[in-house]
Write a protein that holds these residues in place. Sequence first.
Motif, PDB file in Angstrom:
ATOM      1  N   SER A   1     -78.093  66.508  53.693  1.00 15.05           N
ATOM      2  CA  SER A   1     -78.466  66.354  52.290  1.00 15.05           C
ATOM      3  C   SER A   1     -77.304  65.729  51.525  1.00 15.05           C
ATOM      4  O   SER A   1     -76.144  66.015  51.818  1.00 15.05           O
ATOM      5  CB  SER A   1     -78.822  67.711  51.677  1.00 15.05           C
ATOM      6  OG  SER A   1     -79.879  68.334  52.376  1.00 15.05           O
TER       7      SER A   1
ATOM      8  N   ASP B   1     -84.499  65.947  44.312  1.00 19.15           N
ATOM      9  CA  ASP B   1     -84.261  66.695  43.068  1.00 19.15           C
ATOM     10  C   ASP B   1     -83.327  65.888  42.189  1.00 19.15           C
ATOM     11  O   ASP B   1     -82.360  65.304  42.682  1.00 19.15           O
ATOM     12  CB  ASP B   1     -83.623  68.059  43.354  1.00 19.15           C
ATOM     13  CG  ASP B   1     -84.614  69.064  43.908  1.00 19.15           C
ATOM     14  OD1 ASP B   1     -85.759  69.097  43.420  1.00 19.15           O
ATOM     15  OD2 ASP B   1     -84.247  69.803  44.833  1.00 19.15           O
TER      16      ASP B   1
ATOM     17  N   THR C   1     -86.997  66.073  50.600  1.00 14.73           N
ATOM     18  CA  THR C   1     -87.274  66.591  49.270  1.00 14.73           C
ATOM     19  C   THR C   1     -86.263  65.968  48.326  1.00 14.73           C
ATOM     20  O   THR C   1     -85.099  65.797  48.691  1.00 14.73           O
ATOM     21  CB  THR C   1     -87.139  68.127  49.214  1.00 14.73           C
ATOM     22  OG1 THR C   1     -88.064  68.707  50.123  1.00 14.73           O
ATOM     23  CG2 THR C   1     -87.416  68.653  47.823  1.00 14.73           C
TER      24      THR C   1
ATOM     25  N   GLY D   1     -91.128  59.855  46.215  1.00 11.87           N
ATOM     26  CA  GLY D   1     -92.055  60.972  46.068  1.00 11.87           C
ATOM     27  C   GLY D   1     -93.473  60.617  46.485  1.00 11.87           C
ATOM     28  O   GLY D   1     -94.153  61.414  47.139  1.00 11.87           O
TER      29      GLY D   1
ATOM     30  N   PRO E   1     -94.745  70.815  52.891  1.00 11.67           N
ATOM     31  CA  PRO E   1     -93.398  70.290  52.615  1.00 11.67           C
ATOM     32  C   PRO E   1     -92.330  71.118  53.327  1.00 11.67           C
ATOM     33  O   PRO E   1     -92.497  72.315  53.543  1.00 11.67           O
ATOM     34  CB  PRO E   1     -93.268  70.433  51.093  1.00 11.67           C
ATOM     35  CG  PRO E   1     -94.675  70.472  50.599  1.00 11.67           C
ATOM     36  CD  PRO E   1     -95.470  71.158  51.672  1.00 11.67           C
ATOM     37  N   THR E   2     -91.244  70.478  53.696  1.00 12.19           N
ATOM     38  CA  THR E   2     -90.148  71.159  54.371  1.00 12.19           C
ATOM     39  C   THR E   2     -89.546  72.223  53.467  1.00 12.19           C
ATOM     40  O   THR E   2     -89.259  71.970  52.304  1.00 12.19           O
ATOM     41  CB  THR E   2     -89.051  70.154  54.772  1.00 12.19           C
ATOM     42  OG1 THR E   2     -89.641  69.152  55.590  1.00 12.19           O
ATOM     43  CG2 THR E   2     -87.935  70.834  55.537  1.00 12.19           C
TER      44      THR E   2
ATOM     45  N   HIS F   1     -83.393  73.090  53.846  1.00 12.89           N
ATOM     46  CA  HIS F   1     -82.612  71.855  53.785  1.00 12.89           C
ATOM     47  C   HIS F   1     -81.140  72.139  54.034  1.00 12.89           C
ATOM     48  O   HIS F   1     -80.648  73.213  53.709  1.00 12.89           O
ATOM     49  CB  HIS F   1     -82.779  71.179  52.419  1.00 12.89           C
ATOM     50  CG  HIS F   1     -84.197  70.899  52.054  1.00 12.89           C
ATOM     51  ND1 HIS F   1     -84.912  71.706  51.213  1.00 12.89           N
ATOM     52  CD2 HIS F   1     -85.045  69.914  52.452  1.00 12.89           C
ATOM     53  CE1 HIS F   1     -86.136  71.226  51.087  1.00 12.89           C
ATOM     54  NE2 HIS F   1     -86.243  70.154  51.828  1.00 12.89           N
TER      55      HIS F   1
ATOM     56  N   THR G   1     -82.713  66.972  53.350  1.00  7.67           N
ATOM     57  CA  THR G   1     -83.446  67.082  54.607  1.00  7.67           C
ATOM     58  C   THR G   1     -82.875  68.265  55.388  1.00  7.67           C
ATOM     59  O   THR G   1     -81.788  68.749  55.073  1.00  7.67           O
ATOM     60  CB  THR G   1     -83.333  65.808  55.466  1.00  7.67           C
ATOM     61  OG1 THR G   1     -82.066  65.817  56.167  1.00  7.67           O
ATOM     62  CG2 THR G   1     -83.429  64.538  54.626  1.00  7.67           C
TER      63      THR G   1
END
Length: 248
Positions: free
Chosen positions: A108, A88, A86, A127, A141-142, A145, A104
């Motif tokens: 991360s 951000d 993911t 993405g 989606p996961t 994280h 992840t």
Amino acid sequence: MVDRLANSEANSKRIQVVEGCFGAAGQPLVIPGRVLIGEGVLTKLCRKKPKARQFFLFNDILVYGNIVIQKKKYNKQHIIPLESVTIDTVADEGDLRNGWLIKTPTKSFAVYAATATEKSEWMSHIGKCVGDLLEKSGKAPTGEHAAVWIPDSEATLCMRCQKIKFTPLSRRHHCRKCGYVVCGPCSDKKFLLPSQSSKPVRVCEFCYLQLASAGGGMGLGPRSDSYSRSGSKFNNVSDDEDEEDSSD
């Protein structure tokens, strides 16, 4: 376009070149259907300080490593499955600009591009690859994280007790649940976080109590053989001995 390139000779050769740059210590990268989308140098916010790392984006994985010789040789290869990623955006702050988080379940971290355009392109391509993978697999989606570690330089005092000042004898440690920089006494417990490790990992007292009350794993109390005895291996490293690369 990705499907068209998937089994092309030109794409295979490009991936073979990348694989060769990591040498014998790197994992094989050439597999049927894998496409090299792009590559570039990003600044990774590491525990000690920001460091330049070479990144390669494929349609199913993200690979990065230390730069030994620019565009010719890399080491310490890391492979991240994109299905678990993911991203951000990160607000600009001081010299750290054009950044975003790569999150992840196992690890991360923040990375920074040289320009806003590069950042936009990287985030867009990552993405798109993640979205395509999830669509093909039908997976969601996961949701969980790993915490992004706070850099050492951000904390002169323990971020939990706010009392112990870090010195060469009072080392910094990181809670694997919240990512805070904490002192030894505030992080003298371990807890099993299955997404991060097959064995219990260091967590701060605050997170330990939350995890234990939730019953979401196996907690371990203080261990005199690793934590309390002066001169132990644990007390003579700047962070846990089980880190693959504690400075990264």
